[in-house]
Design a protein around this motif. Structure first.
Motif, PDB file in Angstrom:
ATOM      1  N   ALA A   5      -9.176  -3.144  -3.175  1.00 48.25           N
ATOM      2  CA  ALA A   5      -8.165  -3.323  -4.204  1.00 48.25           C
ATOM      3  C   ALA A   5      -7.409  -1.854  -3.866  1.00 48.25           C
ATOM      4  N   ARG A   6      -7.852  -0.863  -4.180  1.00 48.84           N
ATOM      5  CA  ARG A   6      -7.372   0.413  -4.046  1.00 48.84           C
ATOM      6  C   ARG A   6      -6.388   0.870  -2.641  1.00 48.84           C
ATOM      7  N   TYR A   7      -7.082   0.338  -1.465  1.00 48.45           N
ATOM      8  CA  TYR A   7      -6.391   0.276  -0.228  1.00 48.45           C
ATOM      9  C   TYR A   7      -4.971  -0.539  -0.129  1.00 48.45           C
ATOM     10  N   ILE A   8      -5.270  -1.712  -0.832  1.00 45.47           N
ATOM     11  CA  ILE A   8      -3.945  -2.672  -0.943  1.00 45.47           C
ATOM     12  C   ILE A   8      -2.977  -2.122  -1.865  1.00 45.47           C
ATOM     13  N   ALA A   9      -3.229  -1.342  -2.912  1.00 46.47           N
ATOM     14  CA  ALA A   9      -2.452  -0.937  -3.886  1.00 46.47           C
ATOM     15  C   ALA A   9      -1.726   0.269  -3.149  1.00 46.47           C
ATOM     16  N   ALA A  10      -2.409   1.171  -2.437  1.00 43.54           N
ATOM     17  CA  ALA A  10      -1.972   2.412  -1.763  1.00 43.54           C
ATOM     18  C   ALA A  10      -1.012   2.038  -0.595  1.00 43.54           C
ATOM     19  N   ALA A  11      -1.389   0.932   0.138  1.00 41.22           N
ATOM     20  CA  ALA A  11      -0.527   0.523   1.197  1.00 41.22           C
ATOM     21  C   ALA A  11       0.705  -0.507   0.789  1.00 41.22           C
ATOM     22  N   ASN A  12       1.327  -0.019  -0.382  1.00 40.02           N
ATOM     23  CA  ASN A  12       2.365  -0.855  -0.838  1.00 40.02           C
ATOM     24  C   ASN A  12       3.654  -0.725  -0.260  1.00 40.02           C
ATOM     25  N   PRO A  13       4.728  -1.430  -0.435  1.00 38.42           N
ATOM     26  CA  PRO A  13       5.662  -1.536   0.308  1.00 38.42           C
ATOM     27  C   PRO A  13       6.709  -0.209   0.356  1.00 38.42           C
ATOM     28  N   THR A  14       6.640   0.503  -0.660  1.00 42.26           N
ATOM     29  CA  THR A  14       7.276   1.798  -0.779  1.00 42.26           C
ATOM     30  C   THR A  14       6.551   3.015   0.239  1.00 42.26           C
ATOM     31  N   THR A  15       5.424   2.880   0.309  1.00 40.57           N
ATOM     32  CA  THR A  15       4.371   3.727   1.385  1.00 40.57           C
ATOM     33  C   THR A  15       4.750   3.252   2.714  1.00 40.57           C
ATOM     34  N   VAL A  16       4.643   1.756   2.962  1.00 40.20           N
ATOM     35  CA  VAL A  16       4.891   1.408   4.318  1.00 40.20           C
ATOM     36  C   VAL A  16       6.185   1.593   4.728  1.00 40.20           C
TER      37      VAL A  16
END
Length: 127
Positions: free
Chosen positions: A64-75
């Protein structure tokens, strides 16, 4: 593994912008995102699971933490950085190509061969 930056950018641009958040409960994990057009909520929990183990819940929390961190803005930011680095690499290769031609024109074939090998190495970076 191959990365398709164009496809990844398309996916990131189409996804919910966020903010993205991870929720970590005692026996559950969730990921949520919301923007002006959309809201998404994904949850996993231990309901109906007999004999779950803490390592499983810990993995849910990490996911869950990873998915939230790898969000569209970050990508999108990572893709922009990749594009800038690729452009810098290509410019360095162009400069090296000019040096190679200069060595070749001077008849310094050993230096030209070394430059040629270095250019080939540079061109492989990021591919």
């Amino acid at each position: 593994m191959s990365i398709d930056p164009k496809r990844l950018r398309e996916l990131a641009e189409a996804a919910t912008k966020g903010p993205w958040k991870a929720g970590c409960g005692k026996g559950s994990a969730s990921v949520s995102a919301r923007d002006a057009q959309c809201a998404i909520y994904i949850n996993v929990n231990r309901e109906g699971i007999d004999g779950y183990i803490q390592e499983t819940v810990d993995r849910w929390h990490a996911d869950a933490r990873y998915i939230a961190a790898a969000n569209p803005t970050t990508v999108l930011a990572l893709l922009d950085e990749l594009a800038a680095m690729t452009a810098a690499r290509d410019e360095a290769c162009d400069i090296a190509d000019r040096e190679l031609n200069a060595y070749d024109n001077m008849g310094d074939y050993d230096a030209a061969r070394i430059a040629e090998l270095r250019i080939a190495e540079l061109r492989k970076v990021g591919q």
